[in-house]
Each structure stands twice: as structure tokens, then as C-alpha cells.
Design a protein around this motif. Structure first.
Motif, short mmCIF file in Angstrom:
data_model
loop_
_atom_site.label_atom_id
_atom_site.label_comp_id
_atom_site.label_asym_id
_atom_site.label_seq_id
_atom_site.Cartn_x
_atom_site.Cartn_y
_atom_site.Cartn_z
N LYS A 160 0.83 -1.19 0.00
CA LYS A 160 0.00 0.00 0.00
C LYS A 160 0.87 1.25 0.00
N PRO A 161 0.58 2.24 -0.86
CA PRO A 161 1.38 3.46 -0.88
C PRO A 161 1.31 4.22 0.44
N VAL A 162 2.37 4.94 0.72
CA VAL A 162 2.39 5.89 1.83
C VAL A 162 1.94 7.22 1.23
N ASP A 163 0.70 7.58 1.49
CA ASP A 163 0.10 8.73 0.82
C ASP A 163 0.24 9.97 1.70
N THR A 221 0.95 14.43 7.13
CA THR A 221 0.67 13.21 7.88
C THR A 221 -0.79 13.19 8.32
N ASP A 267 -3.96 7.65 8.48
CA ASP A 267 -3.68 6.49 7.66
C ASP A 267 -2.19 6.32 7.38
N VAL A 268 -1.35 7.11 8.04
CA VAL A 268 0.10 6.99 7.95
C VAL A 268 0.64 6.62 9.32
N ASP A 269 1.52 5.62 9.37
CA ASP A 269 2.10 5.20 10.64
C ASP A 269 3.62 5.39 10.62
N VAL A 327 5.66 6.13 -2.41
CA VAL A 327 5.52 7.29 -1.52
C VAL A 327 4.94 8.44 -2.34
N GLY A 358 5.44 3.82 7.76
CA GLY A 358 5.29 4.57 6.53
C GLY A 358 6.24 5.75 6.46
N ARG A 381 9.59 4.47 5.52
CA ARG A 381 9.64 4.22 4.08
C ARG A 381 9.86 5.52 3.31
N ALA A 382 9.17 6.57 3.72
CA ALA A 382 9.33 7.85 3.04
C ALA A 382 10.74 8.39 3.20
#
Length: 347
Positions: free
Chosen positions: A2-5, A325, A328-330, A313, A333, A336-337
Motif C-alpha cells: 500500500k502506498p504511503v500517501d 501526515t 492512515d500513515v504510521d 511514496v 510509513g 519508508r518515506a
């Protein structure tokens, strides 16, 4: 994966509890004023912020439009900052639909408008000029918390010159949570304290609070009555809108204090980007992080967002690189970014 949006806090999905509240919401026809879930939300947000009444609207843009046009008539003017949403990012709605002229001012470094500049922008009562009727401010502005002392001074100045004061509080609760952390106080009390300085406040439920749709305009009963008429003209009269109002009400009950987690993750992202010579990182005050490319790295700016997207990302770079942020971002994530951005500058 799942993307980090990180494009915006508007991309959030309803939580399971919010979906359950939506599914079980009692409904009516809000245009007739008999949707119980909408009425309950309007009473809740008005009470929370210390106003007589509130109006549920589909978007923050419509909330600001209804607010400005309820304060101002054709040929009137509102004073506003160059980077405020209701001036720059809402299609010029007050001018287009209401013939209300904006008088934009430059922001100071902290996001405020200089008091002397506000004073100088108020037009004399003369047929040559638009009638200055309203001061519009925004908090947060680009993630910056506008100092409370300044808000007191600016709204006092407005009233001393016969102007009303409107707050675009799309992220009011982010400001309140950050202010509460500094003051050691309650975020809901801080939100009410900020709102109490203004004649009207627009609050968004679909940003950090995580509802799928909706904002509310709060103010005195007579202003909200005018705003209801404008909402109808603008096509914002929704029927069984209680499905959406229930989500907003759930957000107010369950998702205000957790905004502090978003603020912490934005700070973690900023810290993770420290030491990259090609980047200038502006320390975040809430959940929005701005980053500028410096020096020779600017020549690669067009490559960065596609590279990050390929790494899963997502971010935006309309005028500066922006990361937002939300719930839905942890922490994973954010890591990862950080790793994706660092890998771009190692290439």
C-alpha cells in the motif's frame, strides 16, 4: 504494498467505528431541516466552539464562501492573506459569486498579517473605495499555528474599526492540539478559546479529523440563517446528509486528541531528512512539512515526485515539496518515506 500517501490529510479513509456510525445514522431531509444526524452535528460543533448555531456544508470552500457572503454584500471588501485558502485556492468564489472584493496582504514569517498592514488596508468611507467589512484569517496556515496573542490583537483591531472577523479553521483542531501541548491544557478548550475571538468560524471534518466529506460554518443565528440561503444557492443543500454528518460527529468524539500523533510523525519525517545537503527542511509545527530543494538539486526537482511514487511514496510539489501526515500513515510509513527520499539523493 500500500502506498504511503502524504499528499494531503484529505485522503483518509473512514475508520471501522466511523463506518458503523454512518451505517446506523438516523436520517431525514436536511433541506427541510429534519435530518436528526445533521441537526445533532450542528448543535455539537456550535456548542464545542461557543457559537449559537452552525451549518453543515459539503466542503470547506463552501463554508468560507457562505461565511464571507454572509458578512459582506456586493461592493464590500474583505482583508485576507496572500496564501490563505479562501483567497488563493478557492477559485475566487467571493468575487465571482458575491462581487465581494478581496484585499490580499503579504504574510509575515509566522503566517500572520502585520497589524499595521491591516490598519492601512481598511478603506475610508468614500465612494471611490470598496467598503471594508471583514478580516479573514486562517489557523493553521500551511501547518503553522498562528499565535493566540496575535489573533487577539488582530480581531480587536478589526472590531475597533467596525469590521467582523472570520476564521478559516479548516485545521482549527490541529492548531488547538499544538497550542494545548505548549500550554499544558485541553485541546477542545483551546479550540473554543481560539474560535471565541471570531464572529464566524469554518471547520473542516474531512482533513485531519478523517471524515469522508463535510465542514461546518459556525456563528450567530442571524448569520447562519443568511448562510443557509447562500448554501442553497450554491447547491449545497443536501438531502439525507445525516450519513455524512454522522461521520463528522464521530470524528469530533474520537479523533481530535489523536491529531498529536500526526504532529509527531511530521516531526519524525523532518528529523529523518536532516543532513541531506540538497534539502532545506522547514521544521513542522503540526502535520504539514514543507521541503525545498537547494542548489544544484533544483535541476532534478521534476524527477523527485515520480521517483518517490515508484517507491510507493506519494507527495505534492505544487509550489514547494509538501508532505502531510494523517491517521492512515504510521511510523513504518514515515520510515519508508525517509528511505525513499534519501535513496533519491544518493543516486
Amino acid at each position: 504494498m500500500k502506498p504511503v500517501d502524504l499528499r494531503s490529510d484529505t485522503v483518509t479513509q473512514p475508520t471501522p467505528g466511523m463506518r458503523a456510525a454512518m451505517a446506523s445514522a438516523p436520517l431525514g431531509d436536511d433541506v427541510f431541516g429534519d435530518d436528526p444526524s445533521v441537526n445533532a452535528l450542528q448543535e455539537k460543533i456550535a456548542g464545542m466552539l461557543g457559537f449559537e448555531a452552525a451549518l453543515f456544508v459539503p466542503t470547506g470552500t463552501q463554508g468560507n464562501l457562505c461565511g464571507i457572503l454572509s458578512h459582506c454584500q456586493r461592493g464590500d471588501e474583505y482583508i485576507v492573506g496572500q496564501m490563505q485558502h479562501c483567497y488563493r485556492w478557492e477559485g475566487g468564489g467571493a468575487a465571482v459569486f458575491g462581487s465581494v472584493q478581496p484585499q490580499p496582504l503579504e504574510h509575515q514569517a509566522d503566517g500572520s498579517l502585520a497589524l499595521a498592514a491591516i490598519e492601512a488596508a481598511i478603506k475610508p468611507d468614500d465612494p471611490h473605495f470598496a467598503r471594508t467589512r471583514l478580516l479573514a484569517l486562517e489557523n493553521t496556515l500551511g501547518g503553522k499555528v498562528i499565535p493566540f496573542d496575535y489573533l487577539q490583537q488582530a480581531t480587536a483591531l478589526a472590531r475597533s474599526r467596525g469590521l467582523a472577523a472570520h476564521l478559516d479553521g479548516a485545521r482549527l483542531f490541529n492548531a488547538a492540539v499544538a497550542q494545548a501541548a505548549v500550554n499544558g491544557s485541553d485541546a477542545r478548550a483551546e479550540a473554543r478559546r481560539i474560535a471565541g475571538l471570531f464572529d464566524s468560524v469554518s471547520v473542516c471534518f474531512s482533513k485531519g479529523l478523517g471524515a469522508p466529506v463535510g465542514s461546518a460554518l459556525c456563528g450567530p443565528k442571524d448569520l447562519i440563517a443568511r448562510a443557509r440561503r447562500i448554501r442553497k444557492m450554491a447547491g449545497g443543500g443536501m438531502r439525507q446528509a445525516g450519513v455524512l454528518a454522522a461521520a463528522a460527529s464521530y470524528a469530533l468524539d474520537h479523533q481530535v486528541e489523536r491529531l498529536a500523533q500526526d504532529h509527531a510523525l511530521a516531526l519524525r519525517l523532518a528529523e529523518g531528512l536532516q543532513g541531506i545537503e540538497a534539502l532545506q527542511v522547514e521544521p513542522p509545527q503540526t502535520n504539514i512539512l514543507f521541503v525545498d530543494l537547494a542548489g544544484a538539486a533544483r535541476e532534478r526537482s521534476a524527477e523527485l515526485l515520480p521517483f518517490l511514487a515508484a517507491q510507493g511514496v506519494l507527495a505534492t510539489g505544487l509550489y514547494r515539496l509538501r508532505f502531510v501526515t494523517h491517521h492512515d500513515v504510521d511510523a513504518a510509513g514515515i520510515e519508508r518515506a525517509v528511505n525513499a527520499i534519501r535513496s533519491f539523493f544518493r543516486a
